[in-house]
Design an enzyme around this catalytic site. Structure first.
Site, mmCIF file in Angstrom:
data_model
loop_
_atom_site.group_PDB
_atom_site.id
_atom_site.type_symbol
_atom_site.label_atom_id
_atom_site.label_comp_id
_atom_site.label_asym_id
_atom_site.label_seq_id
_atom_site.Cartn_x
_atom_site.Cartn_y
_atom_site.Cartn_z
ATOM 1 N N GLU A 57 8.555 4.752 2.991
ATOM 2 C CA GLU A 57 6.989 5.218 3.088
ATOM 3 C C GLU A 57 6.788 5.916 1.770
ATOM 4 O O GLU A 57 5.651 5.683 1.046
ATOM 5 C CB GLU A 57 6.346 5.731 4.179
ATOM 6 C CG GLU A 57 4.975 5.997 4.181
ATOM 7 C CD GLU A 57 4.428 6.482 5.639
ATOM 8 O OE1 GLU A 57 3.008 6.587 5.586
ATOM 9 O OE2 GLU A 57 5.183 7.245 6.054
ATOM 10 N N HIS A 93 16.604 -1.063 11.262
ATOM 11 C CA HIS A 93 18.051 -0.618 10.696
ATOM 12 C C HIS A 93 19.081 -1.326 11.183
ATOM 13 O O HIS A 93 19.066 -1.662 12.134
ATOM 14 C CB HIS A 93 18.095 1.025 11.387
ATOM 15 C CG HIS A 93 16.784 1.642 10.974
ATOM 16 N ND1 HIS A 93 16.316 2.146 9.810
ATOM 17 C CD2 HIS A 93 15.965 2.436 11.946
ATOM 18 C CE1 HIS A 93 15.361 2.644 10.075
ATOM 19 N NE2 HIS A 93 15.004 2.835 11.282
#
Length: 136
Positions: free
Chosen positions: A60, A85
């Site tokens: 981000e 992930h």
């Protein structure tokens, strides 16, 4: 993408990027940017692996640096972050995030960010949407 101007702003004050140890890097392409982060006590789980939250924060923040580099004078804020992930990274290793702008509109930017370990293995795949706030 040249991120030097935004990098100076980020490094000039305490914030999440500096607290987690993120380093932003310019790239030769106009629609990409990079960041690097060492896995250490600032961003790992108690088990000694990179925290998934730290990976999302890296993605981000990288997308925010990218959007801010493309839109000088605007506030570029993340409004959606979604990631998967796929591999753990142990403390002591480093990760590199590669961001590519998918859509660069006037109001929204969408980024795909891949995070890889030092061996080049995919760690996380993240999509970030930024809202571009233009000052009147």
């Amino acid at each position: 993408m040249n991120v030097d101007r935004i990098k100076q702003i980020v490094e000039s004050t305490p914030n999440l990027s500096t607290a987690l140890g993120m380093e932003f890097i310019s790239t030769p392409e106009d629609d990409t940017c990079m960041a690097r982060m060492r896995v250490d006590e600032r961003n790992r789980q108690p088990f000694g692996f990179l925290s998934g939250g730290a990976s999302l924060a890296l993605a981000e923040n990288l997308a925010g640096v990218g959007s801010s580099s493309l839109c000088p004078g605007c506030a570029c804020v993340g409004i959606e972050v979604s990631g998967s992930h796929v591999k753990a990274v142990s403390e002591g290793d480093s990760v590199t995030a590669y961001g590519r702008l998918v859509s660069g509109g006037h109001t929204l930017h969408v980024w795909n960010v891949e995070i890889r370990n030092t061996s080049g293995e995919l760690i996380s795949s993240v999509r970030v949407t930024n809202y571009i706030i233009r000052h009147k």
